[in-house]
Design a protein around this motif. Structure first.
Motif, PDB file in Angstrom:
ATOM      1  N   SER A 128       0.808  -1.219   0.000  1.00  0.00           N
ATOM      2  CA  SER A 128       0.000   0.000   0.000  1.00  0.00           C
ATOM      3  C   SER A 128       0.838   1.263   0.000  1.00  0.00           C
ATOM      4  O   SER A 128       0.291   2.366  -0.039  1.00  0.00           O
ATOM      5  CB  SER A 128      -0.924  -0.002   1.219  1.00  0.00           C
ATOM      6  N   THR A 129       2.154   1.117   0.051  1.00  0.00           N
ATOM      7  CA  THR A 129       3.004   2.299   0.088  1.00  0.00           C
ATOM      8  C   THR A 129       4.355   1.994  -0.540  1.00  0.00           C
ATOM      9  O   THR A 129       4.631   0.874  -0.951  1.00  0.00           O
ATOM     10  CB  THR A 129       3.187   2.793   1.538  1.00  0.00           C
ATOM     11  N   SER A 130       5.182   3.009  -0.635  1.00  0.00           N
ATOM     12  CA  SER A 130       6.564   2.862  -1.107  1.00  0.00           C
ATOM     13  C   SER A 130       7.371   3.966  -0.450  1.00  0.00           C
ATOM     14  O   SER A 130       6.812   4.879   0.173  1.00  0.00           O
ATOM     15  CB  SER A 130       6.646   3.002  -2.635  1.00  0.00           C
ATOM     16  N   ILE A 131       8.673   3.898  -0.581  1.00  0.00           N
ATOM     17  CA  ILE A 131       9.509   4.925   0.031  1.00  0.00           C
ATOM     18  C   ILE A 131       9.190   6.307  -0.545  1.00  0.00           C
ATOM     19  O   ILE A 131       9.062   7.289   0.186  1.00  0.00           O
ATOM     20  CB  ILE A 131      10.999   4.579  -0.147  1.00  0.00           C
ATOM     21  N   LEU A 132       9.036   6.386  -1.852  1.00  0.00           N
ATOM     22  CA  LEU A 132       8.749   7.689  -2.463  1.00  0.00           C
ATOM     23  C   LEU A 132       7.399   8.231  -1.995  1.00  0.00           C
ATOM     24  O   LEU A 132       7.247   9.441  -1.784  1.00  0.00           O
ATOM     25  CB  LEU A 132       8.788   7.569  -3.981  1.00  0.00           C
ATOM     26  N   GLN A 133       6.409   7.359  -1.819  1.00  0.00           N
ATOM     27  CA  GLN A 133       5.116   7.806  -1.301  1.00  0.00           C
ATOM     28  C   GLN A 133       5.249   8.329   0.120  1.00  0.00           C
ATOM     29  O   GLN A 133       4.640   9.342   0.473  1.00  0.00           O
ATOM     30  CB  GLN A 133       4.116   6.650  -1.338  1.00  0.00           C
ATOM     31  N   GLU A 134       6.039   7.640   0.935  1.00  0.00           N
ATOM     32  CA  GLU A 134       6.222   8.069   2.317  1.00  0.00           C
ATOM     33  C   GLU A 134       6.936   9.419   2.380  1.00  0.00           C
ATOM     34  O   GLU A 134       6.628  10.254   3.232  1.00  0.00           O
ATOM     35  CB  GLU A 134       7.009   7.019   3.099  1.00  0.00           C
ATOM     36  N   ILE A 135       7.895   9.641   1.489  1.00  0.00           N
ATOM     37  CA  ILE A 135       8.571  10.937   1.443  1.00  0.00           C
ATOM     38  C   ILE A 135       7.584  12.038   1.089  1.00  0.00           C
ATOM     39  O   ILE A 135       7.569  13.120   1.696  1.00  0.00           O
ATOM     40  CB  ILE A 135       9.726  10.910   0.431  1.00  0.00           C
ATOM     41  N   ALA A 136       6.742  11.782   0.091  1.00  0.00           N
ATOM     42  CA  ALA A 136       5.759  12.778  -0.326  1.00  0.00           C
ATOM     43  C   ALA A 136       4.804  13.098   0.818  1.00  0.00           C
ATOM     44  O   ALA A 136       4.456  14.271   1.052  1.00  0.00           O
ATOM     45  CB  ALA A 136       4.997  12.269  -1.547  1.00  0.00           C
ATOM     46  N   ILE A 137       4.367  12.076   1.539  1.00  0.00           N
ATOM     47  CA  ILE A 137       3.471  12.280   2.677  1.00  0.00           C
ATOM     48  C   ILE A 137       4.157  13.103   3.761  1.00  0.00           C
ATOM     49  O   ILE A 137       3.573  14.022   4.347  1.00  0.00           O
ATOM     50  CB  ILE A 137       2.996  10.923   3.232  1.00  0.00           C
ATOM     51  N   TYR A 138       5.403  12.762   4.041  1.00  0.00           N
ATOM     52  CA  TYR A 138       6.168  13.488   5.058  1.00  0.00           C
ATOM     53  C   TYR A 138       6.314  14.966   4.702  1.00  0.00           C
ATOM     54  O   TYR A 138       6.111  15.852   5.544  1.00  0.00           O
ATOM     55  CB  TYR A 138       7.544  12.840   5.207  1.00  0.00           C
ATOM     56  N   ASN A 139       6.669  15.242   3.452  1.00  0.00           N
ATOM     57  CA  ASN A 139       6.811  16.633   3.026  1.00  0.00           C
ATOM     58  C   ASN A 139       5.486  17.388   3.127  1.00  0.00           C
ATOM     59  O   ASN A 139       5.439  18.535   3.595  1.00  0.00           O
ATOM     60  CB  ASN A 139       7.339  16.693   1.591  1.00  0.00           C
ATOM     61  N   THR A 140       4.402  16.755   2.709  1.00  0.00           N
ATOM     62  CA  THR A 140       3.088  17.394   2.761  1.00  0.00           C
ATOM     63  C   THR A 140       2.667  17.669   4.196  1.00  0.00           C
ATOM     64  O   THR A 140       2.210  18.771   4.532  1.00  0.00           O
ATOM     65  CB  THR A 140       2.035  16.505   2.066  1.00  0.00           C
ATOM     66  N   ASN A 141       2.825  16.669   5.057  1.00  0.00           N
ATOM     67  CA  ASN A 141       2.396  16.818   6.450  1.00  0.00           C
ATOM     68  C   ASN A 141       3.178  17.887   7.192  1.00  0.00           C
ATOM     69  O   ASN A 141       2.673  18.481   8.154  1.00  0.00           O
ATOM     70  CB  ASN A 141       2.532  15.482   7.186  1.00  0.00           C
ATOM     71  N   ASN A 142       4.406  18.130   6.774  1.00  0.00           N
ATOM     72  CA  ASN A 142       5.246  19.112   7.452  1.00  0.00           C
ATOM     73  C   ASN A 142       5.367  20.433   6.694  1.00  0.00           C
ATOM     74  O   ASN A 142       6.077  21.335   7.135  1.00  0.00           O
ATOM     75  CB  ASN A 142       6.632  18.526   7.702  1.00  0.00           C
ATOM     76  N   GLY A 143       4.686  20.537   5.557  1.00  0.00           N
ATOM     77  CA  GLY A 143       4.736  21.760   4.777  1.00  0.00           C
ATOM     78  C   GLY A 143       6.093  22.037   4.177  1.00  0.00           C
ATOM     79  O   GLY A 143       6.457  23.202   3.959  1.00  0.00           O
ATOM     80  N   TYR A 144       6.855  20.983   3.887  1.00  0.00           N
ATOM     81  CA  TYR A 144       8.189  21.163   3.332  1.00  0.00           C
ATOM     82  C   TYR A 144       8.124  21.241   1.809  1.00  0.00           C
ATOM     83  O   TYR A 144       7.678  20.309   1.140  1.00  0.00           O
ATOM     84  CB  TYR A 144       9.113  20.014   3.730  1.00  0.00           C
ATOM     85  N   THR A 145       8.594  22.356   1.264  1.00  0.00           N
ATOM     86  CA  THR A 145       8.647  22.545  -0.182  1.00  0.00           C
ATOM     87  C   THR A 145       9.994  23.143  -0.556  1.00  0.00           C
ATOM     88  O   THR A 145      10.754  23.610   0.296  1.00  0.00           O
ATOM     89  CB  THR A 145       7.529  23.490  -0.658  1.00  0.00           C
ATOM     90  N   GLY A 146      10.290  23.135  -1.847  1.00  0.00           N
ATOM     91  CA  GLY A 146      11.535  23.738  -2.320  1.00  0.00           C
ATOM     92  C   GLY A 146      12.750  23.109  -1.693  1.00  0.00           C
ATOM     93  O   GLY A 146      12.856  21.887  -1.582  1.00  0.00           O
ATOM     94  N   THR A 147      13.686  23.933  -1.212  1.00  0.00           N
ATOM     95  CA  THR A 147      14.925  23.422  -0.634  1.00  0.00           C
ATOM     96  C   THR A 147      14.707  22.746   0.711  1.00  0.00           C
ATOM     97  O   THR A 147      15.590  22.032   1.199  1.00  0.00           O
ATOM     98  CB  THR A 147      15.948  24.558  -0.463  1.00  0.00           C
ATOM     99  N   ASN A 148      13.558  22.947   1.328  1.00  0.00           N
ATOM    100  CA  ASN A 148      13.265  22.289   2.600  1.00  0.00           C
ATOM    101  C   ASN A 148      12.663  20.901   2.419  1.00  0.00           C
ATOM    102  O   ASN A 148      12.531  20.152   3.386  1.00  0.00           O
ATOM    103  CB  ASN A 148      12.297  23.137   3.432  1.00  0.00           C
ATOM    104  N   ALA A 149      12.276  20.553   1.209  1.00  0.00           N
ATOM    105  CA  ALA A 149      11.652  19.253   0.963  1.00  0.00           C
ATOM    106  C   ALA A 149      12.681  18.137   1.035  1.00  0.00           C
ATOM    107  O   ALA A 149      13.814  18.283   0.578  1.00  0.00           O
ATOM    108  CB  ALA A 149      10.967  19.246  -0.393  1.00  0.00           C
ATOM    109  N   VAL A 150      12.268  17.026   1.606  1.00  0.00           N
ATOM    110  CA  VAL A 150      13.123  15.851   1.679  1.00  0.00           C
ATOM    111  C   VAL A 150      13.080  15.102   0.345  1.00  0.00           C
ATOM    112  O   VAL A 150      12.006  14.941  -0.249  1.00  0.00           O
ATOM    113  CB  VAL A 150      12.647  14.904   2.804  1.00  0.00           C
ATOM    114  N   SER A 151      14.229  14.660  -0.134  1.00  0.00           N
ATOM    115  CA  SER A 151      14.272  13.865  -1.361  1.00  0.00           C
ATOM    116  C   SER A 151      15.327  12.776  -1.201  1.00  0.00           C
ATOM    117  O   SER A 151      16.349  12.978  -0.547  1.00  0.00           O
ATOM    118  CB  SER A 151      14.592  14.734  -2.580  1.00  0.00           C
ATOM    119  N   MET A 152      15.050  11.612  -1.766  1.00  0.00           N
ATOM    120  CA  MET A 152      15.994  10.505  -1.709  1.00  0.00           C
ATOM    121  C   MET A 152      16.056   9.818  -3.063  1.00  0.00           C
ATOM    122  O   MET A 152      15.053   9.727  -3.777  1.00  0.00           O
ATOM    123  CB  MET A 152      15.580   9.474  -0.660  1.00  0.00           C
ATOM    124  N   GLY A 153      17.239   9.331  -3.406  1.00  0.00           N
ATOM    125  CA  GLY A 153      17.414   8.479  -4.568  1.00  0.00           C
ATOM    126  C   GLY A 153      17.860   7.108  -4.110  1.00  0.00           C
ATOM    127  O   GLY A 153      18.034   6.872  -2.909  1.00  0.00           O
TER     128      GLY A 153
END
Length: 222
Positions: free
Chosen positions: A44-69
């Motif tokens: 029901s989820t993936s790492i990229l989905q969890e990152i997107a949820i985390y950024n949304t829940n914390n209002g992180y955008t732009g340079t404050n957004a978490v990203s992983m490869g």
């Protein structure tokens, strides 16, 4: 416990650890087990989905957004602890960890299922044989890896404990030994209670993957 909770722990905890540096981007170094965790993986989820949820829940955008490869790394060998020891010691020509660090502030490493095939508790002479899978050798590998990580405070590192094996692919002795090693990694080493590494570095986080998955007999449930 749901897979989404594992992913939540994997990504969220490291970002709260350091009050000195804002770590927001990095890479997940893995082989086949890690690729399944990364997704898509029929869950029901993936790492990229969890990152997107985390950024949304914390209002992180732009340079404050978490990203992983993610990277299949090391590309030319296995990813057991003796190999990671040599990688962090710059002994593997086709696995340049410095190059990885040059482009990633966060570096996450893990091993795969064979790391739980521990043959015994071991003794000091085990270090003469890097690949020997004993608790003594594993502790030696981890202490060395952590000391290299300590020398790079400009980076944040996450190191996963062993991936557990199923009962059909292991035995009670291996399961117990893997449990004991992973418990040491999280409850002794990471807490600064290991006499040979008493000052655990702030830029390293131990994620106890093993104990998030096992049953009461220390096997991965089917």
């Amino acid at each position: 416990m749901k897979k989404s909770f594992y992913l939540f722990l994997f990504f969220i905890v490291p970002f709260f650890v350091s009050s000195q540096t804002l770590f927001r981007s990095g890479t997940f170094l893995h082989h086949s087990t890690g690729l399944n965790i990364w997704g898509p993986n029929s869950s029901s989820t993936s790492i990229l989905q969890e990152i997107a949820i985390y950024n949304t829940n914390n209002g992180y955008t732009g340079t404050n957004a978490v990203s992983m490869g993610e990277q299949w790394f090391p590309s030319g060998g296995d990813n057991e602890w003796e190999y990671w020891h040599r990688v962090f010691d710059n002994q593997v020509s086709n696995a340049n960890i410095v190059s990885v660090m040059n482009t990633n502030k966060i570096v996450v490493i893990k091993s795969c299922y064979p790391s739980s095939e521990i043959v015994g508790r071991g003794q000091p002479s085990d270090t003469l044989n890097y690949p020997l899978k004993t608790i003594y050798n594993y502790k030696w590998h981890w202490r060395h890896i952590v000391e290299v990580m300590r020398a790079h405070p400009e980076h944040f590192f996450v190191i996963w404990t062993n991936a557990p094996l199923t009962q059909g692919s292991s035995n009670a002795t291996e399961a117990l030994l893997s449990h004991q090693f992973c418990r040491w990694a999280k409850d002794t080493l990471a807490q600064g209670l290991d006499p040979l590494c008493p000052d655990f570095p702030e830029n390293v986080y131990v994620f106890d993957f093993f104990h998030k998955l096992v049953n009461s007999s220390w096997f991965l449930p089917l």
